[in-house]
Design a protein around this motif. Structure first.
Motif, PDB file in Angstrom:
ATOM      1  N   GLN A 135      -3.588   3.343  -0.066  1.00  0.00           N
ATOM      2  CA  GLN A 135      -3.705   3.222   1.387  1.00  0.00           C
ATOM      3  C   GLN A 135      -4.955   3.964   1.841  1.00  0.00           C
ATOM      4  O   GLN A 135      -5.151   5.124   1.509  1.00  0.00           O
ATOM      5  CB  GLN A 135      -2.473   3.831   2.050  1.00  0.00           C
ATOM      6  CG  GLN A 135      -2.399   3.494   3.515  1.00  0.00           C
ATOM      7  CD  GLN A 135      -0.961   3.546   4.003  1.00  0.00           C
ATOM      8  OE1 GLN A 135      -0.235   4.479   3.687  1.00  0.00           O
ATOM      9  NE2 GLN A 135      -0.546   2.545   4.735  1.00  0.00           N
ATOM     10  N   LYS A 172       0.831  -1.204   0.000  1.00  0.00           N
ATOM     11  CA  LYS A 172       0.000   0.000   0.000  1.00  0.00           C
ATOM     12  C   LYS A 172       0.867   1.257   0.000  1.00  0.00           C
ATOM     13  O   LYS A 172       1.862   1.326   0.705  1.00  0.00           O
ATOM     14  CB  LYS A 172      -0.909   0.006   1.220  1.00  0.00           C
ATOM     15  CG  LYS A 172      -1.993  -1.055   1.117  1.00  0.00           C
ATOM     16  CD  LYS A 172      -2.991  -0.903   2.220  1.00  0.00           C
ATOM     17  CE  LYS A 172      -4.229  -1.735   2.066  1.00  0.00           C
ATOM     18  NZ  LYS A 172      -4.128  -2.943   1.283  1.00  0.00           N
ATOM     19  N   THR A 173       0.465   2.224  -0.797  1.00  0.00           N
ATOM     20  CA  THR A 173       1.230   3.471  -0.882  1.00  0.00           C
ATOM     21  C   THR A 173       0.306   4.677  -0.788  1.00  0.00           C
ATOM     22  O   THR A 173      -0.894   4.561  -1.015  1.00  0.00           O
ATOM     23  CB  THR A 173       1.998   3.559  -2.211  1.00  0.00           C
ATOM     24  OG1 THR A 173       1.064   3.421  -3.277  1.00  0.00           O
ATOM     25  CG2 THR A 173       3.065   2.516  -2.314  1.00  0.00           C
ATOM     26  N   GLN A 174       0.912   5.821  -0.480  1.00  0.00           N
ATOM     27  CA  GLN A 174       0.138   7.061  -0.394  1.00  0.00           C
ATOM     28  C   GLN A 174       0.409   7.998  -1.553  1.00  0.00           C
ATOM     29  O   GLN A 174      -0.471   8.727  -1.995  1.00  0.00           O
ATOM     30  CB  GLN A 174       0.504   7.814   0.891  1.00  0.00           C
ATOM     31  CG  GLN A 174       0.026   7.131   2.148  1.00  0.00           C
ATOM     32  CD  GLN A 174       0.622   7.795   3.368  1.00  0.00           C
ATOM     33  OE1 GLN A 174       0.748   9.002   3.427  1.00  0.00           O
ATOM     34  NE2 GLN A 174       0.989   7.001   4.345  1.00  0.00           N
TER      35      GLN A 174
END
Lengths: 181, 189
Positions: B188, B51-53
Motif C-alpha cells: 500500500q 493492498k496491505t501494510q
C-alpha cells in the motif's frame, strides 16, 4: 574525420615501415564524433528502463490447521470475527452476542482483547463465501498490524508472543447467529 | 563597448562524462532487467492484488508454486485457477507425472507450457499433491542445498474474486497437508 587510409592501394593494408608512405603521426587533439554512440546508448537505456519492473509483489504468511481431530478449547478464550455476506464484520468473545464492528476499529479491539488475556486468546476468523477476497485480506492485514503492537506490549512485560489464530469455515449456525443484526 | 556576437563554428562539447554515466545506467538496467518467464508470457489476464501494510516479505522468485485465481475475461463470472511452478526442471517432471494423465490430456498439455488452467478444484488438488511428491523426489537426486527446491505455495488472487474460490484452495492445501502457504499482496502506497 579520420583519414580513410590508403584507398587507392587496391587491397591489403598499407604497411608501416620504411617503404610506407604513411608516417606515424601523433594526433594531438584527436576527436571522435560520439553522437551516434550516445543516441544508441540512450535508446537502449530507455528500453531497459521501461521493461524493468521495480515493484515486486509481497507475501502474507498464512496457515491452516492440519486435518486432525478437533481440539477442545475453552470457549471463554475464543475471539470470533465473522464477516457477513454484505461485508459487515461482527465480533464476539466467548458466548457474548455478536457485535458489529467497523474495519478501522478492528485493530484496536484485537489489541485490547489480546492484551487482556495475554497469550491465551484464540482468534477465529469465519468468512462468508460471497465476500470479496479484498475484504478478507484487509481484515487479515488489520489483525497482522495488531499483532505488531501486541508483540511489543508483551515484550515489555518479558513475555513471548504465541499467536493463536485460525481461519475456519462458516457454518449455517454462524450465519444464523449474525443474520438479523 | 558593445560585444561583438561571434558565430561559434565547429563548437564541440566534451561528451565523455555523459557517455560514462549513460553506460553506467545502461549496464545497471541491463543487469536488473528480468525477462518474462514462460508462465508470464502465457498469462492473458492481469491480477489486481489486494493492498496491505503489514507485509514485508517479498515473493520468492524461485521454487515457488503459484496458484493464480484471476478474472480472465470481461465477464466477472468467468474465473479459473492457474497453476505454475517457478523451477523449470521440477515443472517438467510435474507435467509428466503419470497420475495426472487421466485428465491432463496431450492437447491440454500443448496449451499449458508455463501454467495449467483448470476450473476443477479436484484437478488443482491433484496438482498440489503431485508437486509435493515430485519436489521430494527431486530433492533426493540433488546433492547441494542450492540445487534443492524448497517448494513454497502462494495464492495469487484477484481482489474482486469471491472468497469461496480462495477458501476452496485453502481446503485443498489442507487436504494435501500443505498447511503453510502465502497470500500474494501488493504494497500500500
Amino acid at each position: 574525420m579520420a583519414g580513410g587510409g590508403d584507398l587507392g592501394g587496391g587491397g591489403g593494408r598499407p604497411k608501416r615501415g620504411k617503404h610506407s608512405k604513411r608516417k606515424a603521426k601523433k594526433r594531438v587533439g584527436f576527436r571522435i564524433d560520439m553522437t551516434p554512440l550516445v543516441d544508441i546508448t540512450f535508446l537502449l537505456l530507455t528500453f531497459f528502463m521501461f521493461v524493468t519492473t521495480l515493484t515486486t509483489p509481497q507475501v502474507m504468511d498464512m496457515a491452516v490447521p492440519p486435518e486432525t481431530e478437533d481440539v477442545e478449547v475453552a470457549e471463554s478464550k475464543l475471539f470470533t470475527v465473522r464477516v457477513r455476506e454484505d461485508g459487515k464484520i461482527f465480533y464476539n468473545q466467548a458466548k457474548d452476542i455478536p457485535q458489529p464492528i467497523l474495519m478501522k476499529e478492528l485493530r484496536a479491539k484485537a489489541i485490547k482483547s489480546n492484551l487482556d488475556l495475554k497469550n491465551e486468546l484464540i482468534t477465529v476468523l469465519k468468512i462468508d463465501e460471497n465476500v470479496p477476497y479484498e475484504t478478507v485480506v484487509n481484515i487479515l492485514d488489520e489483525l497482522n498490524l495488531a499483532e505488531i503492537k501486541i508483540t511489543q506490549s508483551l515484550q515489555a512485560e518479558k513475555l513471548n508472543r504465541e499467536r493463536k489464530f485460525t481461519i475456519s469455515q462458516m457454518t449455517d449456525k454462524d450465519k444464523e447467529e449474525i443474520k438479523g443484526l | 563597448m558593445p560585444k561583438v556576437k561571434m558565430k561559434r563554428t565547429g563548437f564541440v562539447i566534451d561528451m565523455t562524462p555523459l557517455v560514462d554515466i549513460t553506460f553506467l545506467l545502461l549496464t545497471f538496467f541491463m543487469f536488473t532487467a528480468k525477462f518474462k518467464s514462460e508462465a508470464d508470457s502465457e498469462q492473458k489476464f492481469q491480477i489486481k492484488r489486494p493492498k496491505t501494510q503489514a507485509d514485508t516479505a517479498k515473493l520468492p522468485e524461485k521454487d515457488v508454486a503459484v496458484i493464480r485465481i484471476a478474472i480472465d475475461s470481461t465477464k466477472a463470472t468467468d474465473t479459473a485457477y492457474y497453476f505454475s511452478v517457478a523451477n523449470p526442471e521440477l515443472w517438467n517432471t510435474i507435467k509428466e507425472d503419470a497420475s495426472l494423465s487421466e485428465w491432463f490430456t496431450p492437447d491440454r498439455k500443448e496449451a499449458s507450457k508455463g501454467m495449467i488452467k483448470t476450473v476443477k478444484i479436484e484437478e488443482l488438488e491433484a496438482l498440489i499433491s503431485v508437486s509435493r511428491t515430485q519436489a521430494k523426489a527431486f530433492n533426493i537426486t540433488k546433492k547441494t542445498s542450492a540445487e534443492k527446491a524448497q517448494l513454497r505455495f502462494a495464492i495469487d488472487s484477484d481482489k474482486r474474486i469471491r472468497f469461496k474460490w480462495v477458501s476452496d484452495v485453502m481446503e485443498a492445501l489442507r487436504r494435501t497437508r500443505q498447511t503453510q502457504f502465502n497470500f500474494v499482496t501488493d504494497k500500500q502506497q
